[in-house]
Design a protein around this motif. Structure first.
Motif, PDB file in Angstrom:
ATOM      1  N   GLU A 251      -4.375  -5.868  -2.989  1.00  0.00           N
ATOM      2  CA  GLU A 251      -4.397  -5.412  -1.591  1.00  0.00           C
ATOM      3  C   GLU A 251      -3.970  -3.949  -1.441  1.00  0.00           C
ATOM      4  O   GLU A 251      -4.125  -3.367  -0.369  1.00  0.00           O
ATOM      5  CB  GLU A 251      -3.497  -6.296  -0.735  1.00  0.00           C
ATOM      6  CG  GLU A 251      -4.023  -7.707  -0.498  1.00  0.00           C
ATOM      7  CD  GLU A 251      -3.883  -8.607  -1.718  1.00  0.00           C
ATOM      8  OE1 GLU A 251      -4.562  -9.661  -1.747  1.00  0.00           O
ATOM      9  OE2 GLU A 251      -3.107  -8.271  -2.647  1.00  0.00           O
ATOM     10  N   ASP A 252      -3.449  -3.363  -2.484  1.00  0.00           N
ATOM     11  CA  ASP A 252      -3.106  -1.940  -2.451  1.00  0.00           C
ATOM     12  C   ASP A 252      -4.314  -1.049  -2.724  1.00  0.00           C
ATOM     13  O   ASP A 252      -4.223   0.178  -2.624  1.00  0.00           O
ATOM     14  CB  ASP A 252      -2.022  -1.626  -3.488  1.00  0.00           C
ATOM     15  CG  ASP A 252      -0.686  -2.278  -3.164  1.00  0.00           C
ATOM     16  OD1 ASP A 252      -0.019  -2.752  -4.107  1.00  0.00           O
ATOM     17  OD2 ASP A 252      -0.308  -2.318  -1.979  1.00  0.00           O
TER      18      ASP A 252
ATOM     19  N   SER B  43       5.012  -3.671   4.410  1.00  0.00           N
ATOM     20  CA  SER B  43       4.339  -4.388   3.325  1.00  0.00           C
ATOM     21  C   SER B  43       4.483  -3.710   1.958  1.00  0.00           C
ATOM     22  O   SER B  43       4.155  -4.318   0.935  1.00  0.00           O
ATOM     23  CB  SER B  43       2.854  -4.572   3.648  1.00  0.00           C
ATOM     24  OG  SER B  43       2.203  -3.314   3.739  1.00  0.00           O
TER      25      SER B  43
END
Length: 122
Positions: free
Chosen positions: A88-89, A62
């Motif tokens: 999302e990191d 990802s």
């Protein structure tokens, strides 16, 4: 005794970049594999990048194409350049290293940094 100290975390807007650093200090003879892990709230810690002493890297699917791990063996320092960051990191990022020390010789030991927060705002 070995210490791993991370730096470079912070708050960044989506699409931005950050560079994390991790420096090992102590009675170090040799540092083998190093890596970056992250843990988001409510999730398990996951490996996102590893790098061998000779520079071979492996990445979590990802993050492939968006991160690059590198190291400076002379400085006992690991880096992680992150581009095109997404919300999302967002996580605490931890440095890991497998280190041979003067006291652990001939065995090496795993060490962890204290973590650095990365927050990506949308």
């Amino acid at each position: 005794q070995v210490n791993l100290v991370e730096s470079g975390g912070g708050v960044v807007q989506a699409g931005g970049s950050l560079r994390l650093s991790c420096t090992a200090s102590g009675r170090i003879v040799n540092i083998n594999k190093m890596g970056w892990y992250r843990q988001a709230p409510g999730k398990q810690r996951e490996s996102i990048a590893t790098i061998t002493r000779d520079g071979r890297t492996d990445y979590l699917d990802s993050v492939k194409g968006r991160v690059a791990a590198s190291r400076d063996n002379a400085k006992n320092t690991l880096y992680l350049l992150m581009d095109s960051l997404i919300p999302e990191d967002t996580a605490v990022y931890y440095c890991h290293a497998n280190i041979l020390t003067t006291t652990s010789w001939p065995k090496s030991t795993d060490y962890w940094g204290q973590g650095t927060q990365v927050t990506v705002s949308s």
